[in-house]
Scaffold this motif. Structure first.
Motif, short mmCIF file in Angstrom:
data_model
loop_
_atom_site.label_atom_id
_atom_site.label_comp_id
_atom_site.label_asym_id
_atom_site.label_seq_id
_atom_site.Cartn_x
_atom_site.Cartn_y
_atom_site.Cartn_z
N LEU A 1 2.01 1.74 -3.81
CA LEU A 1 1.30 2.21 -4.46
C LEU A 1 0.98 4.13 -3.43
O LEU A 1 -0.16 4.37 -4.82
CB LEU A 1 0.18 1.29 -4.33
CG LEU A 1 -0.08 0.06 -4.75
CD1 LEU A 1 -0.93 -0.22 -4.44
CD2 LEU A 1 0.53 0.31 -6.21
N GLY A 2 1.42 4.64 -3.04
CA GLY A 2 1.33 5.66 -2.68
C GLY A 2 0.06 6.10 -1.24
O GLY A 2 0.10 7.15 -1.09
N ALA A 3 -0.01 5.08 -0.21
CA ALA A 3 -0.86 5.09 0.30
C ALA A 3 0.10 5.47 1.58
O ALA A 3 1.23 5.81 2.11
CB ALA A 3 -1.53 3.72 1.10
N THR A 4 -1.40 7.58 2.59
CA THR A 4 -0.20 7.86 3.28
C THR A 4 -0.04 6.46 4.82
O THR A 4 -0.37 5.35 4.44
CB THR A 4 -0.90 8.43 4.60
OG1 THR A 4 -2.29 8.10 4.55
CG2 THR A 4 -1.48 9.64 2.85
N LEU B 1 -7.29 4.88 -2.30
CA LEU B 1 -6.08 5.63 -1.77
C LEU B 1 -6.32 7.41 -1.81
O LEU B 1 -6.35 7.83 -3.25
CB LEU B 1 -4.73 5.25 -1.45
CG LEU B 1 -4.18 3.56 -1.75
CD1 LEU B 1 -2.88 3.56 -1.96
CD2 LEU B 1 -4.74 3.32 -0.24
N GLU C 1 -3.33 5.33 6.22
CA GLU C 1 -4.44 4.68 4.71
C GLU C 1 -3.35 2.93 5.10
O GLU C 1 -4.22 2.12 4.77
CB GLU C 1 -3.93 5.20 3.43
CG GLU C 1 -5.24 6.59 3.16
CD GLU C 1 -4.54 6.95 1.68
OE1 GLU C 1 -5.94 7.68 1.54
OE2 GLU C 1 -3.67 7.20 1.68
N ARG D 1 -4.34 1.69 8.72
CA ARG D 1 -6.03 1.78 9.56
C ARG D 1 -6.58 0.32 9.72
O ARG D 1 -7.20 0.15 10.86
CB ARG D 1 -6.62 2.81 7.68
CG ARG D 1 -7.75 3.02 8.55
CD ARG D 1 -8.72 4.13 7.96
NE ARG D 1 -9.08 3.25 6.37
CZ ARG D 1 -8.79 4.47 5.72
NH1 ARG D 1 -8.83 5.80 5.76
NH2 ARG D 1 -9.02 3.73 4.25
N LEU E 1 -7.28 -1.78 -6.27
CA LEU E 1 -6.99 -1.41 -5.23
C LEU E 1 -6.46 0.17 -4.72
O LEU E 1 -6.84 0.87 -3.51
CB LEU E 1 -6.35 -2.52 -4.37
CG LEU E 1 -5.26 -1.80 -2.41
CD1 LEU E 1 -6.92 -2.36 -2.06
CD2 LEU E 1 -3.85 -2.56 -2.66
N PRO E 2 -5.43 0.77 -5.19
CA PRO E 2 -5.26 2.20 -5.84
C PRO E 2 -5.98 2.84 -5.59
O PRO E 2 -5.67 4.18 -4.90
CB PRO E 2 -4.54 2.13 -6.63
CG PRO E 2 -4.04 0.40 -6.82
CD PRO E 2 -5.13 -0.05 -6.34
N HIS F 1 -4.42 8.93 -5.79
CA HIS F 1 -5.22 8.52 -6.90
C HIS F 1 -6.39 9.25 -6.38
O HIS F 1 -7.48 8.43 -7.69
CB HIS F 1 -4.69 7.10 -7.11
CG HIS F 1 -3.83 6.58 -6.75
ND1 HIS F 1 -2.17 6.97 -7.77
CD2 HIS F 1 -3.20 5.70 -5.93
CE1 HIS F 1 -2.03 6.43 -7.14
NE2 HIS F 1 -1.75 5.44 -6.15
N LEU G 1 0.83 -0.89 -0.08
CA LEU G 1 0.10 -0.23 0.55
C LEU G 1 1.21 1.07 0.19
O LEU G 1 0.69 2.17 -0.84
CB LEU G 1 -1.17 0.05 1.03
CG LEU G 1 -2.32 -0.90 0.95
CD1 LEU G 1 -2.38 -1.36 2.13
CD2 LEU G 1 -3.19 -0.37 -0.18
#
Lengths: 267, 229
Positions: free
Chosen positions: A168-171, B109, A174, A177, B105-106, B112, A165
């Motif tokens: 893929l750019g999650a904070t 977030l 995120e 959580r 999934l992405p 995105h 995650l």
């Protein structure tokens, strides 16, 4: 209502013989628990006698507030230590997080119950403050212990999911959580379960004590309600607090997961 | 940012072992420019994966800097940088019951937000790899290693990154699956040959020569000067 029956030492010794039932069972079934059982019984007797003496002294009229505060501080510190004792995963700063969470949440809720709900005079009257704080601490430490254990295990076991995650750019929030939510849920479930079956499956200890002491059952029930609501609040706040503190230590401000900080004590 | 500014850059990067003693990476400086295909090679334990993870900002570093478009991303910039420079694990985690769920999934977030899952775009690429629309409904638990890698690659590519950081993407895959992965990566880069770049970590020298423009040799966590061309 009648007052409680005064117990003699002989009556307590008679009840102590019941421990022999468990010890014999352990011996006959080769459970290997008889030694631990006797040790636990001995500890139970010594600890209860000690706390009895301490409480008798604390409950004396006009006891200064700092004496009561000292006992409350000691109880809170011990609860903080005990809460991390069962955790399979540890991280640097875990003890501090545990003590801060147990302390802050239990004291916050206990003060509200004493000052705003029960309102003894003075509000910190030890006869009320110490038992209430004790019950709230016990349940808060259980919630914290379960929450931390779940959090540590999930962070280790779901490391690749977290890193996927993040990649893929999650904070950091995120990415963590669902694990944080699950840990808080785990810490709160025992209290919710206890409230659900209260009065049906078991009569809680405080209520039983009051009934034996001759208090009107409706009054005993009211006290039990107050303490259960307080326990639910403190346990939820404590678990939430400790999990959030742990999350901030294990995820950096640059949204990095720091699993190197977690060490496994036992699987 | 000048025209020569690298897309992604490691400047004298160092990382210590968690016990604080030995250096796992030391003094590593590399640059990846738009349009480049770079291989990082070296024996096991050379620090290839650590370097790639450092470039993706996934691990903290003890020395040096990682720069993206000439800037050091910190705090709030990090998720957006990772959106543009995506790291792919050697054994991808798909996190979803089906292929389509994993691909979607992405888009849950925040980084995105505003983008939508483009099913026809994915379907077209799957078709090139010989897979029809039924592949979307396939349970991720039943995918082969090669198929999992394909889904992970497509999941990253649909986000329109400028750099892919590929950590041994064909390790333990058979020749056919490896070929499919190579084709997918080369086709992706060929769509914008002057803008997109990738860093490929692997052991196969022939593959590195075939896939990339240059090789960065790494040994004991340092750039291997002797092996440098």
């Amino acid at each position: 209502m009648n007052g409680p029956i005064e117990l003699t030492t002989g009556q307590v010794v008679t009840a102590g013989a019941l421990i022999a039932v468990s010890a014999i069972l352990s011996l006959r079934l080769q459970l290997g628990l008889h030694g631990r059982l006797l040790w636990a019984s001995a500890r139970c007797v010594v600890q209860l006698l000690l706390i009895g003496c301490v409480l008798r002294w604390i409950f004396k009229p006009n006891q200064p507030w700092y004496v009561i505060a000292s006992l409350a501080i000691a109880m809170s510190l011990i609860a903080g230590f005990v809460a991390i004792g069962r955790s399979e995963r540890r991280y640097a700063g875990m003890l501090l997080d545990s003590v801060v969470s147990v302390w802050a949440c239990s004291w916050f809720v206990t003060v509200i119950v004493l000052a705003a709900v029960v309102r003894p005079e003075p509000w910190y009257q030890p006869q009320y403050a110490i038992p209430f704080l004790g019950m709230i601490l016990h349940n808060t430490l259980n919630g914290i212990s379960l929450g931390l254990n779940r959090l540590g295990n999930d962070l280790v076991q779901r490391r690749r999911q977290i890193e996927t995650l993040l990649a893929l750019g999650a904070t950091r929030w995120e990415a963590a959580r669902s694990i944080v939510q699950q840990a808080i849920r785990t810490g709160m479930i025992p209290t919710i379960n206890a409230m659900t079956v209260m009065g049906i499956v078991s009569l809680p200890g405080m209520m039983t004590g009051q009934l034996v002491a001759g208090v009107d059952p409706i009054q005993a029930v009211k006290y039990q309600m107050v303490i259960m609501f307080a326990i639910a609040a403190a346990s939820a706040l404590g678990t939430f607090g400790v999990v959030l503190l742990a999350y901030r230590r294990l995820f950096s401000a640059d949204h990095q997961f720091l699993p190197d900080r977690i060490r496994t004590v036992r699987e | 940012m000048t025209i020569d500014t690298p897309l992604l850059e490691a400047q004298r990067v160092g990382r210590r072992h968690p016990d604080g003693q030995a250096w796992l990476l030391k003094d590593v400086s590399i640059q990846v420019h738009p349009g480049e295909a770079v291989a990082v090679q070296g024996p096991s334990g050379a620090g290839k994966t650590l370097l790639l993870r450092a470039l993706a900002l996934l691990d903290p570093i003890d020395e040096g800097e990682i720069r993206f478009h000439g800037h050091c991303p910190r705090h709030h910039d990090v998720p957006d940088t990772r959106r543009q420079a995506i790291y792919l694990h050697q054994r991808p985690e798909l996190t979803g019951p089906t292929v389509e769920a994993a691909l979607r999934l992405p888009f849950t977030l925040a980084v995105h937000r505003g983008r939508d899952f483009d099913r026809p775009w994915i379907a077209e690429r799957l078709e090139r790899l010989g897979r029809d629309a039924s592949f979307f409904a396939q349970p991720t638990s039943e995918l082969s290693g090669g198929e999992q890698q394909i889904v992970a690659l497509l999941r990253a590519m649909q986000l329109d990154p400028v750099v892919l950081l590929l950590d041994e993407p064909t390790a333990s895959l058979d020749a056919q699956a490896s070929g499919a992965i190579e084709r997918l990566v080369l086709d992706w880069k060929a769509e914008r040959p002057d803008q997109r770049a990738f860093v490929w970590v692997g052991h196969d020298t022939a593959q590195a020569t075939r896939m990339t423009d240059r090789v960065i040799p790494l040994r004991h966590g340092r750039l291997d000067q002797e092996a440098s061309p």
